[in-house]
Each structure stands twice: as C-alpha cells, then as structure tokens.
Design a protein around this motif. Sequence first.
Motif, PDB file in Angstrom:
ATOM      1  N   THR A 294       7.339 -17.186 -36.749  1.00 37.28           N
ATOM      2  CA  THR A 294       5.690 -17.861 -36.980  1.00 37.28           C
ATOM      3  C   THR A 294       5.166 -17.824 -35.883  1.00 37.28           C
ATOM      4  O   THR A 294       3.820 -17.758 -35.698  1.00 37.28           O
ATOM      5  CB  THR A 294       6.129 -19.090 -37.368  1.00 37.28           C
ATOM      6  OG1 THR A 294       6.838 -19.135 -38.689  1.00 37.28           O
ATOM      7  CG2 THR A 294       4.923 -19.891 -37.924  1.00 37.28           C
ATOM      8  N   GLN A 295       5.911 -17.970 -34.599  1.00 39.87           N
ATOM      9  CA  GLN A 295       5.289 -18.306 -33.409  1.00 39.87           C
ATOM     10  C   GLN A 295       4.563 -16.857 -32.878  1.00 39.87           C
ATOM     11  O   GLN A 295       3.293 -16.670 -32.486  1.00 39.87           O
ATOM     12  CB  GLN A 295       6.138 -18.618 -32.312  1.00 39.87           C
ATOM     13  CG  GLN A 295       5.350 -19.082 -31.074  1.00 39.87           C
ATOM     14  CD  GLN A 295       6.527 -19.492 -30.082  1.00 39.87           C
ATOM     15  OE1 GLN A 295       7.662 -19.545 -30.057  1.00 39.87           O
ATOM     16  NE2 GLN A 295       6.028 -20.062 -28.902  1.00 39.87           N
ATOM     17  N   LEU A 296       5.212 -15.673 -33.260  1.00 41.94           N
ATOM     18  CA  LEU A 296       4.516 -14.436 -33.187  1.00 41.94           C
ATOM     19  C   LEU A 296       3.350 -14.253 -33.700  1.00 41.94           C
ATOM     20  O   LEU A 296       2.283 -13.779 -33.154  1.00 41.94           O
ATOM     21  CB  LEU A 296       5.545 -13.351 -33.423  1.00 41.94           C
ATOM     22  CG  LEU A 296       5.260 -11.857 -33.282  1.00 41.94           C
ATOM     23  CD1 LEU A 296       4.860 -11.706 -31.702  1.00 41.94           C
ATOM     24  CD2 LEU A 296       6.177 -10.840 -33.704  1.00 41.94           C
ATOM     25  N   VAL A 297       3.342 -14.587 -35.006  1.00 38.56           N
ATOM     26  CA  VAL A 297       2.190 -14.524 -36.033  1.00 38.56           C
ATOM     27  C   VAL A 297       0.977 -15.342 -35.273  1.00 38.56           C
ATOM     28  O   VAL A 297      -0.190 -14.948 -35.329  1.00 38.56           O
ATOM     29  CB  VAL A 297       2.480 -14.744 -37.341  1.00 38.56           C
ATOM     30  CG1 VAL A 297       1.147 -14.744 -38.233  1.00 38.56           C
ATOM     31  CG2 VAL A 297       3.297 -13.791 -38.078  1.00 38.56           C
ATOM     32  N   TYR A 298       1.354 -16.626 -34.906  1.00 36.83           N
ATOM     33  CA  TYR A 298       0.307 -17.502 -34.451  1.00 36.83           C
ATOM     34  C   TYR A 298      -0.214 -16.863 -33.236  1.00 36.83           C
ATOM     35  O   TYR A 298      -1.437 -17.155 -33.179  1.00 36.83           O
ATOM     36  CB  TYR A 298       0.941 -19.063 -34.524  1.00 36.83           C
ATOM     37  CG  TYR A 298       1.297 -19.768 -35.637  1.00 36.83           C
ATOM     38  CD1 TYR A 298       1.118 -19.254 -36.837  1.00 36.83           C
ATOM     39  CD2 TYR A 298       1.495 -21.110 -35.483  1.00 36.83           C
ATOM     40  CE1 TYR A 298       1.203 -19.918 -37.959  1.00 36.83           C
ATOM     41  CE2 TYR A 298       1.791 -21.919 -36.503  1.00 36.83           C
ATOM     42  CZ  TYR A 298       1.496 -21.268 -37.847  1.00 36.83           C
ATOM     43  OH  TYR A 298       1.542 -21.827 -38.987  1.00 36.83           O
ATOM     44  N   ASN A 299       0.373 -16.446 -32.268  1.00 41.57           N
ATOM     45  CA  ASN A 299      -0.170 -15.866 -31.037  1.00 41.57           C
ATOM     46  C   ASN A 299      -0.909 -14.748 -31.406  1.00 41.57           C
ATOM     47  O   ASN A 299      -1.796 -14.596 -30.579  1.00 41.57           O
ATOM     48  CB  ASN A 299       1.100 -15.581 -30.217  1.00 41.57           C
ATOM     49  CG  ASN A 299       1.948 -16.554 -29.745  1.00 41.57           C
ATOM     50  OD1 ASN A 299       1.452 -17.778 -29.726  1.00 41.57           O
ATOM     51  ND2 ASN A 299       3.242 -16.240 -29.155  1.00 41.57           N
ATOM     52  N   THR A 300      -0.724 -13.907 -32.252  1.00 41.37           N
ATOM     53  CA  THR A 300      -1.569 -12.768 -32.560  1.00 41.37           C
ATOM     54  C   THR A 300      -2.906 -13.411 -33.325  1.00 41.37           C
ATOM     55  O   THR A 300      -4.073 -13.057 -32.719  1.00 41.37           O
ATOM     56  CB  THR A 300      -0.796 -11.916 -33.838  1.00 41.37           C
ATOM     57  OG1 THR A 300       0.518 -11.671 -33.241  1.00 41.37           O
ATOM     58  CG2 THR A 300      -1.879 -10.894 -33.953  1.00 41.37           C
ATOM     59  N   GLY A 301      -2.601 -14.450 -33.797  1.00 36.88           N
ATOM     60  CA  GLY A 301      -4.135 -14.913 -34.393  1.00 36.88           C
ATOM     61  C   GLY A 301      -4.963 -15.591 -33.578  1.00 36.88           C
ATOM     62  O   GLY A 301      -6.062 -15.375 -33.690  1.00 36.88           O
ATOM     63  N   TYR A 302      -4.308 -16.101 -32.510  1.00 34.56           N
ATOM     64  CA  TYR A 302      -5.267 -17.111 -31.616  1.00 34.56           C
ATOM     65  C   TYR A 302      -5.576 -15.933 -30.407  1.00 34.56           C
ATOM     66  O   TYR A 302      -6.894 -16.234 -30.481  1.00 34.56           O
ATOM     67  CB  TYR A 302      -4.107 -18.087 -31.076  1.00 34.56           C
ATOM     68  CG  TYR A 302      -5.008 -18.826 -29.708  1.00 34.56           C
ATOM     69  CD1 TYR A 302      -5.912 -19.591 -30.373  1.00 34.56           C
ATOM     70  CD2 TYR A 302      -4.816 -18.562 -28.397  1.00 34.56           C
ATOM     71  CE1 TYR A 302      -6.824 -20.349 -29.659  1.00 34.56           C
ATOM     72  CE2 TYR A 302      -5.569 -19.470 -27.614  1.00 34.56           C
ATOM     73  CZ  TYR A 302      -6.414 -20.356 -27.860  1.00 34.56           C
ATOM     74  OH  TYR A 302      -7.135 -20.944 -27.051  1.00 34.56           O
ATOM     75  N   GLN A 303      -4.850 -14.932 -30.199  1.00 35.32           N
ATOM     76  CA  GLN A 303      -5.446 -13.936 -29.435  1.00 35.32           C
ATOM     77  C   GLN A 303      -6.745 -13.138 -29.944  1.00 35.32           C
ATOM     78  O   GLN A 303      -7.535 -12.572 -29.521  1.00 35.32           O
ATOM     79  CB  GLN A 303      -4.315 -13.053 -28.933  1.00 35.32           C
ATOM     80  CG  GLN A 303      -3.340 -13.626 -28.031  1.00 35.32           C
ATOM     81  CD  GLN A 303      -1.955 -12.865 -27.616  1.00 35.32           C
ATOM     82  OE1 GLN A 303      -2.091 -11.685 -28.056  1.00 35.32           O
ATOM     83  NE2 GLN A 303      -1.102 -13.472 -27.122  1.00 35.32           N
ATOM     84  N   THR A 304      -6.448 -12.839 -31.186  1.00 31.88           N
ATOM     85  CA  THR A 304      -7.540 -12.398 -32.017  1.00 31.88           C
ATOM     86  C   THR A 304      -8.842 -13.025 -32.051  1.00 31.88           C
ATOM     87  O   THR A 304      -9.928 -12.649 -31.686  1.00 31.88           O
ATOM     88  CB  THR A 304      -7.284 -11.952 -33.339  1.00 31.88           C
ATOM     89  OG1 THR A 304      -5.901 -11.052 -33.500  1.00 31.88           O
ATOM     90  CG2 THR A 304      -8.235 -11.213 -34.216  1.00 31.88           C
ATOM     91  N   PHE A 305      -8.759 -14.514 -32.075  1.00 32.62           N
ATOM     92  CA  PHE A 305      -9.701 -15.328 -32.020  1.00 32.62           C
ATOM     93  C   PHE A 305     -10.611 -15.402 -30.726  1.00 32.62           C
ATOM     94  O   PHE A 305     -11.676 -15.452 -30.423  1.00 32.62           O
ATOM     95  CB  PHE A 305      -9.240 -16.772 -32.544  1.00 32.62           C
ATOM     96  CG  PHE A 305     -10.200 -17.697 -32.302  1.00 32.62           C
ATOM     97  CD1 PHE A 305     -11.346 -17.797 -33.450  1.00 32.62           C
ATOM     98  CD2 PHE A 305     -10.371 -18.871 -31.512  1.00 32.62           C
ATOM     99  CE1 PHE A 305     -12.456 -18.785 -33.242  1.00 32.62           C
ATOM    100  CE2 PHE A 305     -11.650 -19.752 -31.387  1.00 32.62           C
ATOM    101  CZ  PHE A 305     -12.306 -19.820 -32.403  1.00 32.62           C
ATOM    102  N   VAL A 306      -9.592 -15.292 -29.646  1.00 29.19           N
ATOM    103  CA  VAL A 306     -10.150 -15.487 -28.252  1.00 29.19           C
ATOM    104  C   VAL A 306     -10.900 -14.198 -28.064  1.00 29.19           C
ATOM    105  O   VAL A 306     -11.967 -14.013 -27.445  1.00 29.19           O
ATOM    106  CB  VAL A 306      -8.954 -15.584 -27.471  1.00 29.19           C
ATOM    107  CG1 VAL A 306      -9.432 -15.205 -26.004  1.00 29.19           C
ATOM    108  CG2 VAL A 306      -8.228 -16.914 -27.462  1.00 29.19           C
TER     109      VAL A 306
END
Length: 597
Positions: A294-306
Amino acid sequence: MCKTDISDAFKLVPILPSQYHLFCVKWRNSYYFYTRLAFGCRSSPKIFDQFSQAICWIAKNNYEIECILHLLDDFLTIDRPDYPAERTMAILTLIFKRLNVPLAKNKTMGPNTVMEYLGIILDSNLMQARLPMDKVLRIREMLDSFYVKKSCTKRELLQLLGHLNFASRVIIPGRSFVSYLLRLASSVRELHHYVHLNSECREDLYMWKLFLEQWNDAKVQATGTKCKQSTAALPSHGESPLENSSRLELLVSNSISSSPQMVYNTGLPSHGESPLKISSRIEALMSNSISSSTQLVYNTGYQTFVRFNLMNNFCQNATEDTLMRFVTHCFDSLNLSYQTIKLYLCGIRHHLLLQGIPNPFASDVKLQRLHMLLNGIKRQHRSSRPSRKPITTNILLDLVTTLQKGMFSPYSDLLISTVCVVAFFGFLRCAEFTCKSSFDPESNLCLSDLMVHKDHAVLTLKQSKTDPFRRGIGIKLFRNNATLCPLKQLASYLCLRNRNFNNNPQDPLFVMENGNALTRSYFLAMLKDLLNRSGHADSGITGHSFRIGAATSAATARIEDHLIKCMGRWSSDSYLRYIRTSDSAIQHAQLSMLQSK
C-alpha cells in the motif's frame, strides 16, 4: 516571474569552416563534421554564454526589462508587484522571435508568483526559495538507503553529497553536516573503493532528514524597489554549481538569509539529549501504519500529484480545485481506472498527514464537487479487467493427476502439486505462499511456520491482507485420505525437500530447484503451462484462482456460509464476490422454479 528556455541551444551557433577538422568523427570509413557547437566540447558553454549575455543586454537596454537573469539557455525575469508582468513575457518572446531563436514551449512559463527555476521553487508570495517535493522525496529515499548500510562505495557517497550540496542552497544549516561526509569520501582514492559508514555518519544523515522535513525553505529579503542584476554571481562555464554559494541570491536578485525561526526556534536537541532517535522511531512507526504494498501505491500517487503540480505551475497545496484537475488528468491523460484514482487520492491524504500539512481531506467541509467528479468517472469508466476464473476441485484433480504422471522434474512436480493443494484447501492468496523477488523471513512462509501433527497440519501466516497488524493466523489442513490430501502432499514434499536443501527454521518453506524461494512469476508460469497440458485454458487464471475456486467449490458442496467465511478468513460478505455460479446451476434453479406451486 517569467521563465523561458532556448530549444537546441548549442545547435544555434555555427562553427567556422576553418575549424571543421577539429570536430570530426570517423565511422565506417566515412568522416562526419560538426557544423554547429557540439555538446561535450569544453568551450561550447562559454561561447554560448556570450550569446545569452547579448540577449540579456538587448532585453535590458533596448526593451527596458529591469531584471533578467540567465544560466546558459535558461532565462528568468522578475518584476515588481505593481508592474504588468504579462508585458514582460510578451516582450521576451518578441525578442527571441526577432532574433530567430526557437523557444521550448514546455519550459516557457509565466507570469506567476510561484515558479521552479534551476531546480528550486521560487515563491514571491511567501518570499521563499524551497526544494520541489520530488527532490525532497528522492533525497529522503537516498538517506534511508544509506542509513541501513554499513558501507558504500566512494561513487555512491559522492552522488549523495551532490544532492545534499544542492539542497544546502536552500536548507542553510545543512552545510554544517556535509563536511564530515566529504572527509569520509576523501579517505579512499578510487571511486570503486568502499568507505565505512559509522555512527557519526548516521547522525549527520539523521540531521539531514530533520532538515528536509522542517527547514525546506530559505527566506528572501527584498533589498530595494528594483532588482539589481549581477551576472558575476552566476556560475561561469567550468565552475561547479555546487561550489557557487551565490546562485540563489542571483535567482531572486536579493540576498538569501536564514529566517528568524532558524535562529530562535530551531527545535534542535540540546547537548546530551537524543530526540533524533525518538524522531526516527516516530517516523518508522508511522510508516508501518500501512503495508509495504500500500505504501508503494501511495508513494506513486503522491509523486504523480507533485509532478502534475510542477508541470502546470500549481502550488503544492492540495485544494479541492487542484485535486479535481489532478483527477481529470489521471482519467483523461494517464488512462487510470476509478479504483486507481481513489488510491492516488488516499496516497495524497496519507502524505499530507505525515508531513502535518493542512489539507482539504481533514477539513469538516466535505469535498462535494470532488465526489461528484469521481462519481462521474465511475459511471463513465468501463472496466477492461478480465474476469478471474476459478480452479475448482475437478480442475485441481486433473492438475495433480497430470503432475503425478510426470511433467517437469520429480522435485518440481511434487512442489507444484503440494503448493496447489495447500493453496486450495487453505484458501490462500498467491502472495501468501510465494514471494515477489527476494525472500523475507519476517513475512514469507518459513519451515518453522508449518507444524505437522498426526491428523492435521497447521500453517501459520505471519502477515496477510486480513491481518494488517501481524498477529498471525493459523490455518488447519486436515487429512482426508484422498488424492487431494494436503497432509499427504506436505509429508511427501518435506521428505524430498529436506534431502535436497537446508532445513533451517528460517529457510523458505517452498523452494524451487535452484534453491531459491518460490516466486510468484515462476509459480504462475508453471501453473499456466500445466493447465495447457492438462487440457484447460489458462486465460483468466491468476494468483487468486485457488482462493476463488475454493469458495466456489465450497458453495457448490452446500457448505454453510459461516464456514466459508471462516475457512477463507473473511470478516464480511465479500466472500460472495469469489463464488462463481455455473450455467448448469442456473439452469437447475430455473427448472426448480417450474415445480413451485
């Protein structure tokens, strides 16, 4: 502020024909000559910088642009708050057009009060210069990887120092915690030589982690009503940008100094205290609040947002309007599904909570427009995901019978048949009995996780989807004296396994022929090959097929619902999604309806 970038910069400057022979390449008995400035040539940046200086002189003296800065092909203009910055941008593009100099459209931005220039975000509203969030995340990942290492090569340490030196342009107090790392890097001669990372090195890394979290800004103090250009502060060709401590001063044409909070409200530990360890412990515990996947997916989503905010020159604050634009971008441009977009939004919320940044998710006002947008995407989105097919009792019996006749090698046949039977009767997910790449005894199945008794065996899962806090789940597999007997399969497999491989308690339970733990990709490849040779189609077969097949077979056998939920470790009625109803069952139900009175 406005910025622009020259497209194909060096190719605009021609080379004298008399110097063509100095820029020659021989390939396949043919000679090729550069007619324009070549990348990699030592003198190319210095020659082109003279061209850029001429453009700045024209803009300042002929068109009265008060403050224009440049670094090779990157240009930045800064205007007073009461000045129409749109006019500056129009004049700047006009200058390049008249000079027949092409501009990179994707790097031409402004006017705006928040802008990234030379890898640093300049914010004239807050009068700050700060690192972009993607660079902060990248440096934090490097610091985390170095903290768990006992040694590293000089090359790796210099790469980390390059990032830290760049970050110290904004994080002013970080400069004091680079000198020891520099001395450590200079202790060996060659780049491939190793250096030992001792406790002092880790303390410096801890400090940098704190700085990245709390001091990612440098206050900008205006020195007058007009910006004064100082091209001498820009790095000349050949000068390392890491050695130039005045670049940020030039970017804003002002002086950058430490903010008062950095002097009086540092929050740093006094001598003898150890809040560094406490802070690290807090961060570790908070990061363990969710699983690694889940942390890997969350990191991908946040980096995409940035990245989305940076590309569109938006502020990093997550407002409802920004989130709505991001969601539309994910759906239209990235072709993400509704479920993935929801996970990305959860990742944004998670990271904002970790950083203690105010976000609209934590407010009392519901994001009604965002929810309406998500509902519209959900109604418009058509899932293209193929239906996952079950491996029922009949299919499993065909697979085991084929393996008993011999298909691969004797060991591989017994391994695959044992895994299939255990996964079926244990209602297991593929990730619960395989590993992705490397084996982790803290989460994957070990020999010590299996206890064999006279009439049953107990398989202990250290972690699973329904056990996020790792309390451990014991799955009982009873003897049935049939061909598909999990206890008989496990006894035969363990006997052969222990003869061929080590039997330490922390070794993997299921081992491939090469001695490594059973991986997901290897098992699925063998399973699909086995299905084809057994006369069954492999389309729709996934790692969940055994779990789906077990639930379907249990429902067909008219096992009570609460027992299905218990065997599958379901806490809700979601088990119904795993049951596949055959066409014959529907036909039988319709025929039964004719007998009703």
